[in-house]
Scaffold this motif. Structure first.
Motif, PDB file in Angstrom:
ATOM      1  N   GLU A  76      -1.590  -1.100   4.655  1.00 38.26           N
ATOM      2  CA  GLU A  76      -1.795   0.188   5.165  1.00 38.26           C
ATOM      3  C   GLU A  76      -2.170   1.137   3.783  1.00 38.26           C
ATOM      4  O   GLU A  76      -1.259   1.073   3.025  1.00 38.26           O
ATOM      5  CB  GLU A  76      -0.749   0.875   6.028  1.00 38.26           C
ATOM      6  N   LEU A  77      -3.257   1.740   3.744  1.00 32.75           N
ATOM      7  CA  LEU A  77      -3.418   2.815   2.725  1.00 32.75           C
ATOM      8  C   LEU A  77      -3.935   3.914   3.111  1.00 32.75           C
ATOM      9  O   LEU A  77      -4.777   4.199   4.056  1.00 32.75           O
ATOM     10  CB  LEU A  77      -4.165   1.885   1.554  1.00 32.75           C
ATOM     11  N   ALA A  79       2.361  20.844  -1.003  1.00 33.52           N
ATOM     12  CA  ALA A  79       1.207  20.816  -0.918  1.00 33.52           C
ATOM     13  C   ALA A  79       0.375  20.029  -1.931  1.00 33.52           C
ATOM     14  O   ALA A  79      -0.409  20.756  -2.913  1.00 33.52           O
ATOM     15  CB  ALA A  79       0.502  22.050  -0.657  1.00 33.52           C
ATOM     16  N   VAL A  80       0.707  19.097  -2.453  1.00 33.50           N
ATOM     17  CA  VAL A  80      -0.056  18.353  -3.438  1.00 33.50           C
ATOM     18  C   VAL A  80      -0.714  17.009  -3.085  1.00 33.50           C
ATOM     19  O   VAL A  80      -0.254  16.410  -1.997  1.00 33.50           O
ATOM     20  CB  VAL A  80       0.937  17.879  -4.412  1.00 33.50           C
ATOM     21  N   GLU A  81      -1.851  16.579  -3.689  1.00 32.71           N
ATOM     22  CA  GLU A  81      -2.428  15.477  -3.225  1.00 32.71           C
ATOM     23  C   GLU A  81      -1.576  14.014  -3.776  1.00 32.71           C
ATOM     24  O   GLU A  81      -1.256  14.013  -4.948  1.00 32.71           O
ATOM     25  CB  GLU A  81      -3.766  15.016  -3.871  1.00 32.71           C
ATOM     26  N   ARG A  82      -1.073  13.348  -2.772  1.00 28.65           N
ATOM     27  CA  ARG A  82      -0.331  12.024  -2.945  1.00 28.65           C
ATOM     28  C   ARG A  82      -1.276  10.900  -2.200  1.00 28.65           C
ATOM     29  O   ARG A  82      -1.658  11.297  -1.214  1.00 28.65           O
ATOM     30  CB  ARG A  82       0.832  12.165  -2.725  1.00 28.65           C
ATOM     31  N   ALA A  83      -0.670   9.571  -2.543  1.00 33.56           N
ATOM     32  CA  ALA A  83      -1.256   8.670  -1.731  1.00 33.56           C
ATOM     33  C   ALA A  83      -0.102   7.507  -1.937  1.00 33.56           C
ATOM     34  O   ALA A  83       0.893   7.468  -2.628  1.00 33.56           O
ATOM     35  CB  ALA A  83      -2.381   8.080  -2.774  1.00 33.56           C
ATOM     36  N   PHE A  84      -0.389   6.635  -0.741  1.00 32.90           N
ATOM     37  CA  PHE A  84       0.541   5.613  -0.527  1.00 32.90           C
ATOM     38  C   PHE A  84       0.027   4.405  -0.012  1.00 32.90           C
ATOM     39  O   PHE A  84      -0.988   4.469   0.837  1.00 32.90           O
ATOM     40  CB  PHE A  84       2.312   5.995   0.098  1.00 32.90           C
ATOM     41  N   VAL A  85       0.408   3.286  -0.244  1.00 31.79           N
ATOM     42  CA  VAL A  85       0.369   1.958   0.210  1.00 31.79           C
ATOM     43  C   VAL A  85       1.438   1.059   0.504  1.00 31.79           C
ATOM     44  O   VAL A  85       2.367   1.078  -0.134  1.00 31.79           O
ATOM     45  CB  VAL A  85      -0.592   0.994  -0.878  1.00 31.79           C
ATOM     46  N   HIS A  86       1.494   0.774   1.917  1.00 32.55           N
ATOM     47  CA  HIS A  86       2.582   0.169   2.249  1.00 32.55           C
ATOM     48  C   HIS A  86       2.150  -1.116   3.205  1.00 32.55           C
ATOM     49  O   HIS A  86       1.041  -1.174   3.956  1.00 32.55           O
ATOM     50  CB  HIS A  86       3.512   0.889   3.481  1.00 32.55           C
ATOM     51  N   ALA A  87       2.727  -2.389   2.580  1.00 33.34           N
ATOM     52  CA  ALA A  87       2.273  -3.767   3.104  1.00 33.34           C
ATOM     53  C   ALA A  87       3.377  -4.170   3.956  1.00 33.34           C
ATOM     54  O   ALA A  87       4.802  -4.199   3.653  1.00 33.34           O
ATOM     55  CB  ALA A  87       1.942  -4.431   2.102  1.00 33.34           C
ATOM     56  N   ARG A  88       3.089  -4.917   4.886  1.00 35.42           N
ATOM     57  CA  ARG A  88       4.211  -5.464   5.939  1.00 35.42           C
ATOM     58  C   ARG A  88       3.766  -7.097   6.061  1.00 35.42           C
ATOM     59  O   ARG A  88       2.636  -7.389   6.436  1.00 35.42           O
ATOM     60  CB  ARG A  88       4.218  -4.968   7.236  1.00 35.42           C
ATOM     61  N   LEU A  89       4.464  -7.860   5.523  1.00 31.58           N
ATOM     62  CA  LEU A  89       4.463  -9.380   5.568  1.00 31.58           C
ATOM     63  C   LEU A  89       5.328  -9.841   6.566  1.00 31.58           C
ATOM     64  O   LEU A  89       6.493  -9.843   6.278  1.00 31.58           O
ATOM     65  CB  LEU A  89       4.703  -9.964   4.016  1.00 31.58           C
ATOM     66  N   SER A  90       4.717 -10.447   7.456  1.00 29.60           N
ATOM     67  CA  SER A  90       5.478 -10.955   8.692  1.00 29.60           C
ATOM     68  C   SER A  90       5.465 -12.345   8.417  1.00 29.60           C
ATOM     69  O   SER A  90       4.228 -13.164   8.374  1.00 29.60           O
ATOM     70  CB  SER A  90       4.881 -10.713  10.018  1.00 29.60           C
ATOM     71  N   GLN A 125       2.411   5.524  -4.432  1.00 25.68           N
ATOM     72  CA  GLN A 125       3.753   5.001  -4.300  1.00 25.68           C
ATOM     73  C   GLN A 125       3.143   3.643  -3.157  1.00 25.68           C
ATOM     74  O   GLN A 125       2.469   3.664  -2.230  1.00 25.68           O
ATOM     75  CB  GLN A 125       4.609   5.617  -3.225  1.00 25.68           C
ATOM     76  N   VAL A 126       3.722   2.527  -3.970  1.00 23.47           N
ATOM     77  CA  VAL A 126       3.316   1.099  -3.326  1.00 23.47           C
ATOM     78  C   VAL A 126       4.629   0.506  -2.921  1.00 23.47           C
ATOM     79  O   VAL A 126       5.606   0.522  -3.569  1.00 23.47           O
ATOM     80  CB  VAL A 126       2.627   0.248  -4.467  1.00 23.47           C
ATOM     81  N   SER A 127       4.743   0.158  -1.730  1.00 20.65           N
ATOM     82  CA  SER A 127       5.931  -0.403  -1.078  1.00 20.65           C
ATOM     83  C   SER A 127       5.469  -1.608  -0.343  1.00 20.65           C
ATOM     84  O   SER A 127       4.395  -1.797   0.573  1.00 20.65           O
ATOM     85  CB  SER A 127       6.665   0.373  -0.232  1.00 20.65           C
ATOM     86  N   VAL A 128       6.493  -2.938  -0.170  1.00 18.71           N
ATOM     87  CA  VAL A 128       6.300  -3.859   0.627  1.00 18.71           C
ATOM     88  C   VAL A 128       7.526  -4.276   1.316  1.00 18.71           C
ATOM     89  O   VAL A 128       8.450  -4.457   0.780  1.00 18.71           O
ATOM     90  CB  VAL A 128       5.811  -5.013  -0.297  1.00 18.71           C
ATOM     91  N   GLU A 129       7.183  -4.547   2.609  1.00 16.24           N
ATOM     92  CA  GLU A 129       8.538  -5.125   3.309  1.00 16.24           C
ATOM     93  C   GLU A 129       8.031  -6.680   4.182  1.00 16.24           C
ATOM     94  O   GLU A 129       7.100  -6.686   4.159  1.00 16.24           O
ATOM     95  CB  GLU A 129       8.895  -4.039   4.656  1.00 16.24           C
TER      96      GLU A 129
END
Length: 122
Positions: free
Chosen positions: A7-8, A56-67, A103-107
């Motif tokens: 998800e991004l 109120a600042v521009e931020r972005a994130f990517v979160h990955a879920r590996l099942s 921010q990049v995260s993976v679970e």
């Protein structure tokens, strides 16, 4: 199995296409030696509605879920998470260049073998 969902946020800048990101992630999963090539399934989901923090600042994130199916030890699960995280961070790092924090995260989630069903329809 495995299933990878990345998800991004729509403002995430990548240095490659989402298809190329999935190719790289799939290659990393295959290189782990934990999965058969045809069993690796991945997709990207772009988030158009999201919030991160309250400022109120521009931020972005990517979160990955590996099942993955249960039964792998913690070290293997950590290595899989780090491999996917490294692929995503590399795709984001070169594409950002605007001072935007991403921010990049993976679970890694375990699916119970006892209740997992799969059929290959040919």
């Amino acid at each position: 199995m495995p299933h990878l969902v990345i998800e991004l946020t729509e403002n995430t800048r990548l240095n490659c296409s989402q298809e190329e990101l999935l190719d790289e992630a799939n290659a990393a999963l295959l290189a782990s030696g934990q999965f058969q090539e045809a069993d690796i399934k991945s997709r990207c989901v772009t988030l158009s509605t999201y919030r991160q923090g309250v400022d109120a600042v521009e931020r972005a994130f990517v979160h990955a879920r590996l099942s993955i199916l249960d039964g792998r030890d913690t070290a293997v699960r950590q290595a899989l998470a780090q491999a996917v995280c490294d692929v995503i961070a590399e795709a984001v790092r070169a594409g950002s260049g605007t001072g935007q924090d991403v921010q990049v995260s993976v679970e890694v989630c375990e699916m119970a073998r006892a209740t997992y069903a799969k059929q290959v329809v040919a």
